[in-house]
Every structure is written in C-alpha cells, then in structure tokens.
Enzyme design. Structure first.
Site, mmCIF file in Angstrom:
data_model
loop_
_atom_site.group_PDB
_atom_site.id
_atom_site.type_symbol
_atom_site.label_atom_id
_atom_site.label_comp_id
_atom_site.label_asym_id
_atom_site.label_seq_id
_atom_site.Cartn_x
_atom_site.Cartn_y
_atom_site.Cartn_z
ATOM 1 N N HIS A 39 0.821 -1.191 0.123
ATOM 2 C CA HIS A 39 0.189 -0.079 0.066
ATOM 3 C C HIS A 39 0.743 1.246 0.095
ATOM 4 O O HIS A 39 0.574 2.236 -0.697
ATOM 5 C CB HIS A 39 -0.805 0.110 1.245
ATOM 6 C CG HIS A 39 -1.729 -1.248 1.701
ATOM 7 N ND1 HIS A 39 -2.181 -1.665 2.657
ATOM 8 C CD2 HIS A 39 -1.842 -2.081 0.505
ATOM 9 C CE1 HIS A 39 -2.663 -2.693 2.698
ATOM 10 N NE2 HIS A 39 -2.485 -3.211 1.367
ATOM 11 N N CYS B 137 2.873 -1.301 -19.467
ATOM 12 C CA CYS B 137 2.536 -0.274 -18.272
ATOM 13 C C CYS B 137 3.343 -0.921 -17.176
ATOM 14 O O CYS B 137 3.601 -1.781 -16.869
ATOM 15 C CB CYS B 137 1.209 -0.427 -17.957
ATOM 16 S SG CYS B 137 0.534 0.461 -16.376
#
Length: 748
Positions: A365, A678
């Site tokens: 995170h 990406c």
C-alpha cells in the site's frame, strides 16, 4: 530474603544513578560503574562489553580483569559465553563456566582465575547493545533475585547509553545517533530527495530510569493504565457496528492485554526493585520484543505486536511525549517508519519529500501511495528507526535503494549536485512537453501516465502525458475502514474524468489480494500470495463489490467514453466472465433510465504468461490489452520481485523476455488489438526505446518519467535501434542492453 534483595537492588540503582550524575568522561563513568556493581554484588569481576559494530563486542570497562585488555579484547556475536548471551539475548548463570557450551578462554584478560559466570544482555526495546558480566573465583551460581537485579541494572545502562552517557574514544563508545550511517535497502519507488527525518512514531526517551519512591511510581503506572484502558474502550466503541470481524478481534485482543494482571504485576515488581514507571514499561517491552523474534507462529507474533503497541501507548501517556509526527514539524520532511498504512501515509500529504521503511514491499500500500505522490521510497532499511532521530539530515536515493543518515558534507554536496543536474534536465524536458514523442524516422509513440489519486491529475498538464494509461482504483478502498459507497466512488470517478479534460483515462478495476488486503476484508493466509487469490480472482469469486464498482464507473462517466481494464487475467474465460459482468451492469443502468457512457472499451492486463497464449478469440474480443510489466517479468523469470536475492538477477532487456514481448505484439497486430506496456520499465528510457523498437506504440509510466523517455525517443531512429537489437539477438547475447548502450553512445 526477597525483602533484603529488593532493598539492595534499589540501593544499587541509586548508587548507579549518582555515579552517572557525576562529571566525567564516558570511560571514567564505565570504570566507576563496574567497580560499584562488583562491590555491591560481592563479586571479584564486573565487565561491560558493548557493540562496536553489528557483529562485534568490545570489552569497554572492567573491574577485576586485566585493565590492558580494555578496548583490545573483542568477540564476535555468538563467540564465547559473552557472545552467546548477546546472540540469544538472555541471561547465562553458571557456577562452572568452563563446562558451558561455547566457552572460550581469553588469556589476555586473566580470567582463568574465575569459575562462576553471570552475564545478562544490555538491551533497549529488544535491541541488544552489549553484555554485562560478573564473575567470581568460587563456583557460585547466582540466585534468581541477583539475576533479576543485574538485568534491571543492565536496562538502566541501556537507557543511559541511549542518552550518550558513555561517549568516548573508540567505535564502541561512539556518540549514539551522531555518526553517519549508510543503509542498503530495496527500491520501492524511484527518485531522489534530501531533507530531514520525520519519525512516524518518534522514539520515547526515558530520562529518569531510576526512582526513589515505589509508591509514587506505582500510582503513576496505575493512573496511566486507567487512561490506556479508557483509550482502548473508546476504540472499541467507535468500531462497534462498523468494523469487520477481524478488526474487532484485534481490538478485543488489545483490551485483553490492557487488562492483563500478569503484565501489570511484572511492571510493579520492576518498580519495587527501583525502576521508574516508564523504565518498568520499557523493560517489559524489551522482553516482549525479544520474544517476538523467537516466536515462529504468525498469530502469536501478531499478538505480541499488539502488546508492543500497547507498551508504546502507555509510554507516551507516562512521558507526555507525542504520537505520530507532523510533516510541518521539520523542514523538507522525509518520513521514516517501521511500516505504514496507506491512509496514514496520505494523511501526511504532499509535504513529504520521501519515505524510508524498515519493512514494506514494492507492491505494498505504501509503495502505491508513494508512486501516487511521486516521491522516492526505500524499503527494507533495517534498523533505521532505531538509529534515526527527528530532524536528522537524511538522503534518500530511491534509484539505488540507498539511504544516507547524517551524511558527511562531502556526500551531501555531491548529492545536491546530482539533484541539481536532474532538475536542469527536467527544465530541458519542459521545452518538449507539448511536442509528440516522434522518432527521427517518423514513428510516434503514445506516452501516458499512471495515477491513483485525484492529486495525480494535475501532472497530466505538467508532464505532457497524452492520457492516463492506468488509474488504480484500489486506493479508495485501501484507505477506508469500510467499503466505499457507490455514490462516493461515482463522484470520484467523475472528478477524475473532469480533471483529464477529455483525455482518455483507463480505469483498472479493484486489484486487491496478495499484499493489498482491505482493512475490512478477512485476511486469507496463503503460502504464496503473489500467485494466490487476488485481483480478478477475488472479483469473480465475490462479484458483489465488483458489480458495485462497475456501476460507479458507468455513472461516473456521465455520458462520456469509458475505458475499463480487468487486472491479472490468466485465461480467456476469466475475461469473458468479467466482461459479461460489465455489459450486464450497462443493461441494468439502461433499464433504470440512467445516462450511459458514449462508448465503452473493455480491456485486460496481460500479467501472466498464460494469457499471451490464449485463443485468438481473446485478442479479438478485447478492445485493448495492457502488458503489466512488473508482474509479467517476475512470473516469466520465476523471480519474486520482493526478493532482493533474485529481483535484479534478470534484465528486462534479456533476449528471451524481449522475444516473448515481440510475440505478444505480433498477436495483437494480427487482430488489430490496441496494445500498451505499463509499469516501471516503461519509464526507463533505454527500456522504452527497445519496447518501441520491437513494435509497442503506447507506454504508460509515472509522470516524472515522460520527459526523459520522450527526450530519448525524439533523438533516435527506431529502424536502426531494431537492427541493433536483432544483431545482438543473433549473436547469442543474453541481453541486448550492452549493444543498445554502445549504439546510443555513438549517436551524435
């Protein structure tokens, strides 16, 4: 007997405090301490060994051994009985030292005359700083009370060492928190920054380890415990009805520990022996941390972590020292933490210049938020929270995974020069911001940016990105304690599209699982989470949240074109099922009379090698495909990108990997499917050039990388680059990088 020992313990601690309060150099203080301990305990020898580096103990003071051996005798951790006490972080008490496993005789000290041995670790918060030893000629084994008393003394020595009471000549007597240290960690997010340490949880400094009145200290402890229990009860009250089952279990465990009589009783005993309330808390916390390192069971380790956290809270109540830091409290703040959640990191805002974590991972995170904030992140910087102090100068080199704490001015000056050169280069890139990434032979490459927060969107203008090739939608789920409301998500997605001002935004659906676990989602223990229940697999098994998110995306589009991408698709059937869910929600919205998107593009992230070999129908059905380079590379090479031993072993420009990418390019060309790349590698100019040379025409990267990539692409001929790659491949080279670098060096 216990009454007398307790009294003797308090007497010894008071004498120790008085000795430490006297004027004198660090060495003189240590010499005085060894004398008074030997005198108080009736032993022939007292010696203090301190760590001179992470692996070596040095004899720094002694009463009874050869004084010439001070600062000369050294032991490796684990070597001899002293080294064994340091390694095991637990006392050793024997009446016959020579019979003990690992005994090593050090002739220069003259210790052959002493048979008994009692050694205790000098520890602070679970970190071993040295060893305190007493020895006697007679074969005496010390009582439990004597062992306990020496442990208490060792704890006070650790506190005073932390406060710099023993600073002197030699590595082992170096001033704490003043020397420069280089930490080698892992790259969590590239970039560079120089600034000052902002500790997420500033260390509590215990300045009064010894106390005279146990009654007063026990009252202070019980008052603080009452306050702590009130805080825990408040947390439970707030969470009631909104927190998930797992969250409530954690809070209930908190309450159980906060009401533990055993914990309180041990602290009361420490106070009776002469410690202050806060020193008693910290002594028990050190014992907890030592146990945490020895417990293999993850559940028990987590519960010990709960107790460690409660100890921190109790210390802050007792000392009045603050909780988490505030970004405005230091200039150019660089956050230093053991670990941190996404919500906490976002609370600091964009004032942060960088982040350094002891733990963390490249897909955590914190890494996601750091990328969104466009600040460098270094992970796995072991022990930095133990070494750093608020306000210390710090350099974060996110490109190399290095952290310089309290650097010498020559290092800081060189780093400032490097950053000035990078800033100058950025100015040069700004001149081509509005120009296309067109190569010298006329090929135009689309450069898009990755995003995850509303705050990222202004970078669209500043970076020259043509659109958002990846908008990570999981951050809005990860930073909340409950599932976001559909209306809130729809409003957010609408604002994202507003900010894009007509440029294309590709929304990736919820990518959770692995190391991205929602606070309100039951954690699933998996042997290998990266290959486990994550992303599209979670969405298809638990379709309720996915349907809600798809409805929010449709409503957020408000009649504008919508592009939705599903992550971690491993086979055609998964894509068909997910695509069917989206089309089903469009029909539902139509039936409800809601405004539908002007057009919908449905794509997939190709992150598993299996999808590259899917049936032709997959490539025909997908409106677009985005190669997820970070995951695809780790699965292609079977090299965990969280594992520093292997993550750098395999080059992105390895011939095998480039050939594999080329096959994907060819399959998409056959069906006319739009293809992009990406990931981090898309933002590295050399890699971006090679991707373009093998046929990729769209790249998506962090905003700061667009300028450097465009600058290089506009200077090269792709056909020439392709010839260089083909020649290197034909030669049997493992990677085309050396050949491409050599070719670029010859370009004018």
């Amino acid at each position: 007997m216990a009454e007398k020992t307790d009294s003797d313990s308090r007497k010894l601690l008071r004498r120790l405090r008085d000795t430490l309060a006297e004027e004198g150099e660090g060495q003189e203080r240590l010499d005085n301490i060894t004398h008074l301990i030997a005198d108080s305990m009736g032993t022939d020898v007292c010696s203090i060994y301190l760590l001179r580096d992470a692996d070596t103990l040095e004899l720094c003071a002694t009463e009874g051994l050869n004084p010439e051996s001070v600062h000369q005798t050294r032991l490796r951790i684990g070597e001899g009985l002293v080294g064994r006490v340091a390694r095991e972080a637990s006392p050793m008490n024997t009446g016959d030292a020579t019979a003990e496993r690992g005994f090593r005789y050090m002739p220069e000290t003259g210790e052959e005359n002493f048979t008994s041995f009692l050694g205790v670790p000098i520890q602070r918060l679970g970190e071993t700083l040295g060893v305190l030893v007493v020895q006697s000629r007679d074969g005496r084994e010390h009582s439990e009370d004597e062992v306990y008393a020496l442990e208490v003394v060792a704890m006070v020595l650790a506190e005073m060492a932390e406060l710099g009471a023993f600073v002197g000549e030699g590595e082992a007597l170096a001033a704490p928190h003043q020397r420069q240290i280089l930490f080698r960690g892992g790259v969590g997010q590239e970039g560079a920054a120089i600034g000052h340490v902002l500790l997420h949880e500033p260390r509590v400094v215990v300045t009064n380890p010894v106390a005279d009145d146990p009654v007063v200290e026990n009252k202070r402890l019980h008052d603080a415990m009452d306050t702590l229990r009130g805080h825990v009860d408040d947390m439970l009250s707030v969470a009631m009805g909104t927190a998930g089952e797992e969250h409530m279990k954690v809070l209930e465990a908190y309450r159980m520990f906060a009401n533990s009589r055993g914990w309180v009783r041990r602290m009361e005993e420490d106070i009776e022996r002469g410690l202050s309330a806060e020193a008693a808390v910290e002594k028990e916390q050190s014992a907890v941390r030592a146990r945490m390192g020895r417990v293999p069971d993850p559940y028990l380790r987590e519960r010990l972590h709960d107790l460690d956290d409660l100890s921190n809270r109790l210390l802050r109540i007792l000392t009045g020292q603050g909780g988490t830091g505030e970004a405005g409290s230091v200039e150019n703040p660089i956050l230093v933490a053991r670990n941190i959640g996404p919500g906490e990191l976002l609370d600091y805002g964009r004032d942060l210049k960088g982040v350094v974590l002891e733990e963390g991972s490249v897909g955590s995170h914190a890494a996601i938020v750091a990328r969104a904030l466009a600040i460098p992140l270094v992970i796995h910087a072991e022990r930095i929270t133990a070494e750093a102090l608020n306000g210390d100068q710090i350099i974060v080199d996110g490109d190399q995974g290095l952290v310089h704490l309290r650097p010498e001015e020559t290092v800081a000056h060189a780093f400032r020069d490097k950053m000035a050169m990078q800033a100058k280069a950025q100015e040069r890139y700004s001149s081509i911001r509005s120009k296309p990434a067109r190569t010298r032979d006329g090929v135009t490459i689309g450069l898009h940016m990755n995003a995850g927060l509303m705050a990222d969107l202004p970078s669209l203008e500043g970076s020259g990105a043509e659109g958002v090739g990846l908008f990570r939608t999981e951050l809005q789920f990860l930073t909340r304690s409950t599932v976001p409301r559909r209306g809130d998500l729809a409003a957010l997605y609408g604002r994202v599209m507003d900010a894009a001002k007509g440029r294309k935004v590709v929304f990736r659906t919820l990518d959770i699982g692995s190391d991205k676990v929602l606070p309100y989602m039951k954690r699933v223990d998996e042997p290998n989470p990266a290959l486990g229940w994550r992303a599209i697999r979670v969405g298809l098994d638990k379709p309720g949240v996915m349907r809600m998110q798809l409805q929010a995306l449709i409503r957020g589009a408000a009649g504008r074109p919508l592009a939705v991408m599903f992550p971690f698709v491993a086979q055609f059937e998964e894509f068909k099922e997910a695509r069917g869910l989206l089309l089903e929600q469009i029909e539902r919205e139509r039936a409800l009379g809601h405004v539908l998107p002007e057009g919908v593009e449905i794509g997939a992230m190709l992150e598993t090698p299996s999808l590259a070999f899917a049936p032709r129908q997959f490539f025909e059905l997908a409106d677009f495909i985005s190669i997820g380079g970070n995951d695809l590379k780790q699965f292609f090479f079977a090299a965990d990108r969280e594992n520093e031993l292997v993550r750098r072993r395999y080059d992105t420009l390895n011939v095998s990997f480039l050939t594999f990418l080329e096959q994907i390019v060819a399959r998409c060309a056959e069906t006319g499917t739009t293809l992009s790349f990406c990931g981090e590698d898309a933002g590295r100019p050399i890699e971006a050039l090679c991707f373009a040379a093998i046929g990729l025409r769209t790249l998506s990267m962090r905003p700061a990388s667009i300028g450097p990539v465009k600058h290089l692409l506009r200077r090269v001929d792709l056909a020439e680059a392709r010839a260089v790659i083909d020649t290197a491949r034909a030669s049997g080279a493992q990677s085309v990088r050396p050949a491409v670098m050599d070719w670029l060096a010859r370009q004018t």
